[in-house]
Write a protein that holds these residues in place. Structure first.
Motif, PDB file in Angstrom:
ATOM      1  N   GLY A   1       0.808  -1.223   0.000  1.00  0.00           N
ATOM      2  CA  GLY A   1       0.000   0.000   0.000  1.00  0.00           C
ATOM      3  C   GLY A   1       0.835   1.263   0.000  1.00  0.00           C
ATOM      4  N   GLU A   2       2.064   1.165  -0.533  1.00  0.00           N
ATOM      5  CA  GLU A   2       2.950   2.332  -0.562  1.00  0.00           C
ATOM      6  C   GLU A   2       2.448   3.379  -1.565  1.00  0.00           C
ATOM      7  N   GLY A   3       2.905   4.611  -1.368  1.00  0.00           N
ATOM      8  CA  GLY A   3       2.478   5.704  -2.232  1.00  0.00           C
ATOM      9  C   GLY A   3       1.170   6.324  -1.783  1.00  0.00           C
ATOM     10  N   ASN A   4       0.615   7.183  -2.617  1.00  0.00           N
ATOM     11  CA  ASN A   4      -0.633   7.885  -2.292  1.00  0.00           C
ATOM     12  C   ASN A   4      -0.532   8.646  -0.967  1.00  0.00           C
ATOM     13  N   THR A   5       0.618   9.259  -0.711  1.00  0.00           N
ATOM     14  CA  THR A   5       0.805   9.977   0.549  1.00  0.00           C
ATOM     15  C   THR A   5       0.218  11.391   0.459  1.00  0.00           C
ATOM     16  N   PRO A   6      -0.198  11.961   1.586  1.00  0.00           N
ATOM     17  CA  PRO A   6      -0.862  13.269   1.559  1.00  0.00           C
ATOM     18  C   PRO A   6       0.073  14.407   1.145  1.00  0.00           C
ATOM     19  N   LEU A   7      -0.492  15.376   0.466  1.00  0.00           N
ATOM     20  CA  LEU A   7       0.165  16.654   0.204  1.00  0.00           C
ATOM     21  C   LEU A   7      -0.653  17.689   0.967  1.00  0.00           C
ATOM     22  N   VAL A   8      -0.097  18.194   2.058  1.00  0.00           N
ATOM     23  CA  VAL A   8      -0.851  19.025   2.995  1.00  0.00           C
ATOM     24  C   VAL A   8      -0.466  20.495   2.843  1.00  0.00           C
ATOM     25  N   ARG A   9      -1.461  21.342   2.682  1.00  0.00           N
ATOM     26  CA  ARG A   9      -1.204  22.782   2.597  1.00  0.00           C
ATOM     27  C   ARG A   9      -0.842  23.327   3.978  1.00  0.00           C
ATOM     28  N   SER A  10       0.185  24.160   4.032  1.00  0.00           N
ATOM     29  CA  SER A  10       0.577  24.795   5.290  1.00  0.00           C
ATOM     30  C   SER A  10      -0.531  25.705   5.798  1.00  0.00           C
ATOM     31  N   ARG A  11      -0.742  25.669   7.089  1.00  0.00           N
ATOM     32  CA  ARG A  11      -1.770  26.523   7.704  1.00  0.00           C
ATOM     33  C   ARG A  11      -1.159  27.721   8.424  1.00  0.00           C
ATOM     34  N   ASN A  12       0.076  27.573   8.916  1.00  0.00           N
ATOM     35  CA  ASN A  12       0.671  28.630   9.733  1.00  0.00           C
ATOM     36  C   ASN A  12       2.042  29.108   9.248  1.00  0.00           C
TER      37      ASN A  12
ATOM     38  N   CYS B   1       4.697  32.847   2.088  1.00  0.00           N
ATOM     39  CA  CYS B   1       4.634  31.877   0.988  1.00  0.00           C
ATOM     40  C   CYS B   1       3.262  31.205   1.017  1.00  0.00           C
ATOM     41  N   PRO B   2       2.262  31.817   0.404  1.00  0.00           N
ATOM     42  CA  PRO B   2       0.890  31.282   0.497  1.00  0.00           C
ATOM     43  C   PRO B   2       0.714  29.911  -0.142  1.00  0.00           C
ATOM     44  N   GLU B   3       1.577  29.560  -1.097  1.00  0.00           N
ATOM     45  CA  GLU B   3       1.479  28.259  -1.758  1.00  0.00           C
ATOM     46  C   GLU B   3       2.572  27.335  -1.223  1.00  0.00           C
ATOM     47  N   LEU B   4       2.465  26.978   0.060  1.00  0.00           N
ATOM     48  CA  LEU B   4       3.428  26.096   0.716  1.00  0.00           C
ATOM     49  C   LEU B   4       2.738  24.785   1.094  1.00  0.00           C
ATOM     50  N   PHE B   5       3.337  23.675   0.672  1.00  0.00           N
ATOM     51  CA  PHE B   5       2.761  22.352   0.918  1.00  0.00           C
ATOM     52  C   PHE B   5       3.824  21.419   1.496  1.00  0.00           C
ATOM     53  N   PHE B   6       3.355  20.421   2.253  1.00  0.00           N
ATOM     54  CA  PHE B   6       4.233  19.400   2.807  1.00  0.00           C
ATOM     55  C   PHE B   6       3.826  18.036   2.259  1.00  0.00           C
ATOM     56  N   LYS B   7       4.784  17.319   1.693  1.00  0.00           N
ATOM     57  CA  LYS B   7       4.542  15.967   1.196  1.00  0.00           C
ATOM     58  C   LYS B   7       4.903  14.987   2.311  1.00  0.00           C
ATOM     59  N   LEU B   8       3.904  14.311   2.852  1.00  0.00           N
ATOM     60  CA  LEU B   8       4.077  13.483   4.048  1.00  0.00           C
ATOM     61  C   LEU B   8       4.452  12.044   3.685  1.00  0.00           C
ATOM     62  N   GLU B   9       5.727  11.838   3.384  1.00  0.00           N
ATOM     63  CA  GLU B   9       6.200  10.509   3.012  1.00  0.00           C
ATOM     64  C   GLU B   9       6.300   9.565   4.212  1.00  0.00           C
ATOM     65  N   GLY B  10       6.183  10.115   5.411  1.00  0.00           N
ATOM     66  CA  GLY B  10       6.128   9.276   6.600  1.00  0.00           C
ATOM     67  C   GLY B  10       4.854   8.457   6.688  1.00  0.00           C
ATOM     68  N   CYS B  11       3.903   8.704   5.779  1.00  0.00           N
ATOM     69  CA  CYS B  11       2.651   7.939   5.752  1.00  0.00           C
ATOM     70  C   CYS B  11       2.767   6.660   4.923  1.00  0.00           C
ATOM     71  N   ASN B  12       3.942   6.368   4.392  1.00  0.00           N
ATOM     72  CA  ASN B  12       4.159   5.091   3.716  1.00  0.00           C
ATOM     73  C   ASN B  12       4.144   3.953   4.730  1.00  0.00           C
TER      74      ASN B  12
END
Length: 364
Positions: A35-46, A53-64
């Protein structure tokens, strides 16, 4: 519940299925998946507001499945090893590779050997490899020495090395770049990520290029890689015999993909810089306390790099940024306790004493 042919639950296809057309698989390649992959891309809130940088995202590879990005490449490397009829795989590791190799080895019914630098791997990561049943060999030396040993063993024994020197690892890891484009609808302006053995920056650049060439994206990002100051051979342009950093996952003195990382940097007009342990730990704490994201220290090097860029006066207001967080914070829980200085109030087990503490909410 039903399962598909790979064994993964329907709706959670792994990378071998989801991106098969871009991977080196054939009719004879076993399609395996945890079930690897399909990890969240989360928009920064703070942090986005703090950095302008209003268009800041975090790719959560720890969800693998095993808690790090390594699973993307490992599933491809192990599938190709199975295709060859291999009965054993081996890796050198600072932690995450060992956990991933051991998990996919166990899932596939083959033996896994893990060679680690003695005393240089977090207990959380070592616990994973132990639980998955790997044969663990601790050597009195560095990761780079351990990698040299396993590469020699592959030449002489019927084992397959599944470190990022295995080209199938890079092929699997590039799928994270595909996902980011699919999730955003285009490539970001800049991609920030930690650099240790340098396989990941190599893989992301390959993925972005491939999607661009296939007209799946409208552009290419600048690759912004960051090493720890005490383990920055690419930045300093010299191998480091004894690398030192709190970020154990990037504590590597002679990266296997050094040349490819330089190419990714140069061809993307990007950066490979270094950040101090203090900057890494500041980012580590900020992510947890302002974004609700608990990553391992090495992951925070990407955000530390972004903070460093912002502090230099860069205007990020028109820049779409993705920071790759490569591993879960539960990989290294000792650090959270030792470094972040937790505030634990001890009171008796009665309502009034607990209420006095909670009543401080009135002052917020």
């Amino acid at each position: 519940m039903n399962e598909n042919d790979s064994g993964a639950w329907i709706g959670m296809d792994g990378v071998l299925t989801q991106y098969r057309e871009y991977l080196p698989v054939s009719q004879s390649t076993p399609i395996i998946s945890l079930g690897e992959g399909n990890t969240p891309l989360v928009r920064s809130r703070n942090l986005s507001e703090r950095l302008g940088c209003p268009e800041l995202f975090f790719k959560l590879e720890g969800c693998n499945p095993t808690g790090s990005f390594k699973d993307r490449g490992m599933v491809v490397a192990v599938a190709k090893a199975l295709e060859l009829g291999t009965e054993a795989i081996i890796c050198a590791s600072t932690g995450n590779t060992s956990a991933s190799a051991a998990a996919y080895g166990a899932y596939s019914g083959i033996k896994t050997y893990v060679v680690v630098p003695d005393g240089e791997i977090s207990k959380g990561k070592l616990a994973q490899a132990i639980a998955y049943g790997a044969e663990i060999i601790a050597v009195s030396g560095s990761f780079d020495q351990a990698l040299d040993i396993v590469r020699r063993l592959e030449e002489e024994l019927p084992v397959v090395v599944v470190n990022s020197v295995n080209p199938y690892r890079i092929q699997g890891q590039k799928t994270a770049a595909f996902e980011i484009v699919d999730q955003l609808g285009n490539a970001p302006t800049e991609l920030y990520l930690p650099v240790g053995n340098a396989g990941n920056i190599t893989a992301y650049w390959a993925g972005f290029q491939e999607y661009y060439e296939n007209r799946r994206s409208g552009g290419l990002p600048r690759m912004m890689g960051f090493q720890a100051e005490g383990a920055a051979p690419i930045v300093d342009n010299v191998p480091i015999e004894v690398p030192r950093t709190v970020a154990s996952a990037i504590r590597i003195g002679n990266p296997a993909s050094w040349r490819q990382a330089i190419a990714a940097r140069d061809h993307s007009n990007g950066v490979i810089d270094k950040v101090t342990d203090e900057e890494i730990l500041e980012a580590y704490s900020l992510l947890a306390r302002t974004e609700g994201i608990f990553c391992e220290p090495a992951s925070a090097a990407s955000v530390a790099g972004l903070l460093k860029q912002a502090s230099s006066g860069r205007d990020l207001s028109e820049t779409a940024v993705v920071c790759v967080l490569t591993g879960n914070g539960l990989k290294d829980t000792e650090l959270a306790v030792d470094v972040v200085s937790p505030k634990i109030r001890e009171v008796s087990a009665n309502y009034r004493d607990v209420a006095r503490v909670v009543d401080h909410v009135r002052d917020l």
